[in-house]
Design a protein around this motif. Structure first.
Motif, PDB file in Angstrom:
ATOM      1  N   TYR A  58      38.963  39.155  36.729  1.00 13.76           N
ATOM      2  CA  TYR A  58      38.931  40.456  37.400  1.00 13.76           C
ATOM      3  C   TYR A  58      40.344  41.014  37.283  1.00 13.76           C
ATOM      4  CZ  TYR A  58      34.260  39.982  39.335  1.00 13.76           C
ATOM      5  OH  TYR A  58      32.902  39.877  39.462  1.00 13.76           O
ATOM      6  N   LEU A  68      40.206  45.214  42.301  1.00 16.84           N
ATOM      7  CA  LEU A  68      39.955  44.486  41.056  1.00 16.84           C
ATOM      8  C   LEU A  68      38.711  45.054  40.393  1.00 16.84           C
ATOM      9  CD1 LEU A  68      40.408  40.946  42.637  1.00 16.84           C
ATOM     10  CD2 LEU A  68      42.013  42.019  41.031  1.00 16.84           C
ATOM     11  N   VAL A  70      35.972  44.148  37.046  1.00 19.52           N
ATOM     12  CA  VAL A  70      35.617  43.000  36.212  1.00 19.52           C
ATOM     13  C   VAL A  70      36.180  43.167  34.794  1.00 19.52           C
ATOM     14  CG1 VAL A  70      33.364  43.794  35.325  1.00 19.52           C
ATOM     15  CG2 VAL A  70      33.724  41.360  35.820  1.00 19.52           C
ATOM     16  N   TYR A  73      34.404  38.097  30.615  1.00 17.74           N
ATOM     17  CA  TYR A  73      33.872  36.898  31.260  1.00 17.74           C
ATOM     18  C   TYR A  73      32.721  36.315  30.471  1.00 17.74           C
ATOM     19  CZ  TYR A  73      30.030  39.725  33.416  1.00 17.74           C
ATOM     20  OH  TYR A  73      28.940  40.541  33.654  1.00 17.74           O
ATOM     21  N   ARG A  81      33.362  45.572  41.009  1.00 18.90           N
ATOM     22  CA  ARG A  81      34.639  45.842  41.675  1.00 18.90           C
ATOM     23  C   ARG A  81      34.769  45.021  42.957  1.00 18.90           C
ATOM     24  NH1 ARG A  81      37.746  50.114  39.992  1.00 18.90           N
ATOM     25  NH2 ARG A  81      36.857  51.090  38.141  1.00 18.90           N
ATOM     26  N   CYS A  89      38.097  36.192  45.272  1.00 16.17           N
ATOM     27  CA  CYS A  89      38.952  36.888  44.304  1.00 16.17           C
ATOM     28  C   CYS A  89      39.937  37.816  45.022  1.00 16.17           C
ATOM     29  CB  CYS A  89      38.102  37.692  43.330  1.00 16.17           C
ATOM     30  SG  CYS A  89      37.140  36.678  42.206  1.00 16.17           S
ATOM     31  N   ALA A 134      45.796  40.314  37.182  1.00 13.95           N
ATOM     32  CA  ALA A 134      44.378  39.939  37.223  1.00 13.95           C
ATOM     33  C   ALA A 134      44.238  38.690  38.083  1.00 13.95           C
ATOM     34  CB  ALA A 134      43.872  39.638  35.806  1.00 13.95           C
ATOM     35  N   ASP A 137      38.661  33.673  37.646  1.00 10.48           N
ATOM     36  CA  ASP A 137      37.656  33.144  38.570  1.00 10.48           C
ATOM     37  C   ASP A 137      36.731  32.188  37.813  1.00 10.48           C
ATOM     38  OD1 ASP A 137      35.606  32.783  40.423  1.00 10.48           O
ATOM     39  OD2 ASP A 137      34.937  34.867  40.400  1.00 10.48           O
TER      40      ASP A 137
END
Ligand code: SME
Length: 163
Positions: A58, A68, A70, A73, A81, A89, A134, A137
Protein backbone atom coordinates in the motif's frame (compact mmCIF):
# COMPACT_ATOMS: atom_id res chain seq x y z
CA UNK A 1 15.12 -13.05 -17.74
CA UNK A 2 12.73 -15.93 -17.07
CA UNK A 3 11.96 -17.24 -13.61
CA UNK A 4 11.22 -20.84 -12.73
CA UNK A 5 9.40 -21.59 -9.46
CA UNK A 6 11.52 -23.80 -7.23
CA UNK A 7 10.68 -26.43 -4.66
CA UNK A 8 14.21 -26.89 -3.29
CA UNK A 9 14.36 -23.80 -1.11
CA UNK A 10 15.87 -23.99 2.39
CA UNK A 11 13.46 -25.20 5.08
CA UNK A 12 14.80 -22.70 7.60
CA UNK A 13 12.86 -19.44 7.30
CA UNK A 14 15.82 -17.11 7.80
CA UNK A 15 17.84 -19.04 5.20
CA UNK A 16 14.92 -18.87 2.80
CA UNK A 17 14.66 -15.10 3.22
CA UNK A 18 18.42 -14.74 2.66
CA UNK A 19 18.23 -16.75 -0.55
CA UNK A 20 15.22 -14.88 -1.92
CA UNK A 21 16.74 -11.52 -0.99
CA UNK A 22 19.81 -12.33 -3.08
CA UNK A 23 17.61 -13.32 -6.02
CA UNK A 24 15.41 -10.23 -5.76
CA UNK A 25 18.39 -7.89 -5.65
CA UNK A 26 19.90 -9.64 -8.68
CA UNK A 27 16.68 -9.32 -10.69
CA UNK A 28 16.29 -5.63 -9.75
CA UNK A 29 19.89 -4.65 -10.45
CA UNK A 30 19.83 -1.53 -12.63
CA UNK A 31 16.02 -1.11 -12.55
CA UNK A 32 15.09 2.27 -11.03
CA UNK A 33 11.32 2.17 -11.50
CA UNK A 34 9.57 1.95 -8.15
CA UNK A 35 6.47 0.14 -9.42
CA UNK A 36 8.65 -2.47 -11.14
CA UNK A 37 10.61 -2.96 -7.91
CA UNK A 38 7.45 -3.32 -5.82
CA UNK A 39 5.84 -5.74 -8.28
CA UNK A 40 8.98 -7.89 -8.36
CA UNK A 41 9.27 -8.03 -4.56
CA UNK A 42 5.60 -9.01 -4.22
CA UNK A 43 5.84 -11.71 -6.88
CA UNK A 44 9.10 -13.30 -5.74
CA UNK A 45 8.27 -13.33 -2.02
CA UNK A 46 4.78 -14.67 -2.67
CA UNK A 47 6.29 -17.45 -4.75
CA UNK A 48 8.97 -18.31 -2.18
CA UNK A 49 6.66 -18.69 0.83
CA UNK A 50 3.62 -20.96 0.36
CA UNK A 51 2.05 -19.53 3.54
CA UNK A 52 1.82 -16.05 1.98
CA UNK A 53 -1.85 -15.58 1.03
CA UNK A 54 -1.81 -11.85 0.21
CA UNK A 55 1.53 -10.18 -0.49
CA UNK A 56 1.92 -6.58 -1.52
CA UNK A 57 2.21 -2.85 -1.07
CA UNK A 58 0.00 0.00 0.00
CA UNK A 59 1.67 3.22 -1.13
CA UNK A 60 1.38 6.67 0.42
CA UNK A 61 -0.93 8.73 -1.81
CA UNK A 62 1.10 11.89 -2.50
CA UNK A 63 -2.11 13.85 -3.15
CA UNK A 64 -3.40 13.16 0.36
CA UNK A 65 -0.29 12.45 2.43
CA UNK A 66 -2.18 10.62 5.18
CA UNK A 67 -3.81 7.88 3.14
CA UNK A 68 -2.56 4.63 1.64
CA UNK A 69 -3.67 3.38 -1.78
CA UNK A 70 -3.18 -0.17 -2.96
CA UNK A 71 -0.05 -0.84 -5.02
CA UNK A 72 1.44 -3.94 -6.66
CA UNK A 73 0.29 -7.15 -4.98
CA UNK A 74 -0.29 -10.88 -5.35
CA UNK A 75 -3.48 -12.38 -3.98
CA UNK A 76 -7.21 -11.86 -3.79
CA UNK A 77 -8.83 -8.45 -4.15
CA UNK A 78 -7.41 -5.95 -1.67
CA UNK A 79 -9.13 -2.86 -0.27
CA UNK A 80 -8.21 0.15 -2.39
CA UNK A 81 -7.59 2.82 0.27
CA UNK A 82 -6.63 2.78 3.95
CA UNK A 83 -6.36 5.98 6.04
CA UNK A 84 -3.27 6.34 8.25
CA UNK A 85 -4.11 4.98 11.70
CA UNK A 86 -6.77 2.53 10.45
CA UNK A 87 -6.21 -1.24 10.59
CA UNK A 88 -2.82 -2.90 10.64
CA UNK A 89 -1.50 -1.14 7.54
CA UNK A 90 -2.66 2.22 8.83
CA UNK A 91 -0.99 1.57 12.19
CA UNK A 92 2.33 0.70 10.51
CA UNK A 93 2.11 3.88 8.43
CA UNK A 94 1.15 6.13 11.35
CA UNK A 95 3.77 4.70 13.74
CA UNK A 96 6.50 3.97 11.19
CA UNK A 97 6.99 0.60 12.88
CA UNK A 98 6.54 -3.01 11.85
CA UNK A 99 3.31 -4.63 13.09
CA UNK A 100 3.23 -8.38 13.72
CA UNK A 101 -0.35 -9.50 14.33
CA UNK A 102 -0.79 -13.19 15.27
CA UNK A 103 -4.60 -12.97 15.24
CA UNK A 104 -6.13 -10.25 13.08
CA UNK A 105 -9.54 -10.68 14.70
CA UNK A 106 -8.02 -9.50 17.99
CA UNK A 107 -6.57 -6.35 16.40
CA UNK A 108 -8.77 -3.30 16.99
CA UNK A 109 -9.92 -1.80 13.69
CA UNK A 110 -8.53 -4.58 11.52
CA UNK A 111 -9.74 -4.20 7.94
CA UNK A 112 -10.98 -7.53 6.59
CA UNK A 113 -10.36 -7.41 2.85
CA UNK A 114 -10.61 -11.21 2.72
CA UNK A 115 -12.16 -13.12 5.62
CA UNK A 116 -9.65 -15.96 5.14
CA UNK A 117 -6.79 -13.78 6.45
CA UNK A 118 -5.94 -14.87 10.00
CA UNK A 119 -2.57 -13.29 10.76
CA UNK A 120 -0.42 -10.64 9.16
CA UNK A 121 2.74 -8.60 9.18
CA UNK A 122 3.04 -5.04 7.91
CA UNK A 123 6.44 -3.39 7.43
CA UNK A 124 6.87 0.34 6.72
CA UNK A 125 8.91 1.15 3.60
CA UNK A 126 11.15 4.22 3.53
CA UNK A 127 13.09 5.92 0.72
CA UNK A 128 16.75 6.91 0.89
CA UNK A 129 15.82 10.14 2.72
CA UNK A 130 13.91 8.24 5.39
CA UNK A 131 10.48 9.33 4.15
CA UNK A 132 7.66 6.80 4.35
CA UNK A 133 6.69 5.77 0.79
CA UNK A 134 4.58 2.65 1.41
CA UNK A 135 3.86 -0.27 3.70
CA UNK A 136 4.44 -3.90 2.76
CA UNK A 137 1.64 -6.20 3.91
CA UNK A 138 1.65 -10.00 4.06
CA UNK A 139 -1.41 -11.97 5.19
CA UNK A 140 -1.64 -15.69 5.99
CA UNK A 141 -4.63 -17.97 6.46
CA UNK A 142 -3.09 -19.54 9.60
CA UNK A 143 -2.90 -17.69 12.91
CA UNK A 144 0.56 -16.85 14.22
CA UNK A 145 2.29 -17.22 10.86
CA UNK A 146 4.74 -14.34 11.42
CA UNK A 147 7.37 -13.60 14.05
CA UNK A 148 10.56 -11.63 14.61
CA UNK A 149 12.40 -13.60 11.92
CA UNK A 150 9.93 -12.34 9.31
CA UNK A 151 10.06 -8.81 10.73
CA UNK A 152 13.84 -8.51 10.65
CA UNK A 153 14.22 -10.23 7.26
CA UNK A 154 11.54 -8.11 5.57
CA UNK A 155 12.84 -4.88 7.13
CA UNK A 156 16.33 -5.70 5.83
CA UNK A 157 15.13 -6.68 2.36
CA UNK A 158 12.86 -3.67 1.91
CA UNK A 159 15.62 -1.38 3.21
CA UNK A 160 17.92 -2.64 0.47
CA UNK A 161 15.33 -2.52 -2.32
CA UNK A 162 14.06 1.01 -1.66
CA UNK A 163 17.15 2.82 -0.32
N1 SME B 1 -5.63 -6.36 6.72
C1 SME B 1 -5.16 -5.07 6.40
C2 SME B 1 -5.86 -4.52 5.19
C3 SME B 1 -5.22 -4.86 3.92
S1 SME B 1 -5.60 -6.39 3.38
O1 SME B 1 -5.33 -7.39 4.34
C4 SME B 1 -4.96 -6.73 1.94
C5 SME B 1 -5.25 -4.09 7.54
O2 SME B 1 -6.02 -4.24 8.50
O3 SME B 1 -4.49 -3.15 7.47
Amino acid sequence: MSYVARDDRPADKADRYAEVETEILAVLDGEPDRVARMATVASMLNDAFPAFFWTGFYVVDPAKGNELVVGPYQGTLGCLRIPFGKGVCGAAAAEGRTQVVPDVHAFPGHIACDSRSASEIVVPVFDADGALIAVFDVDATETGAFDDVDARALEQLLGKVFD
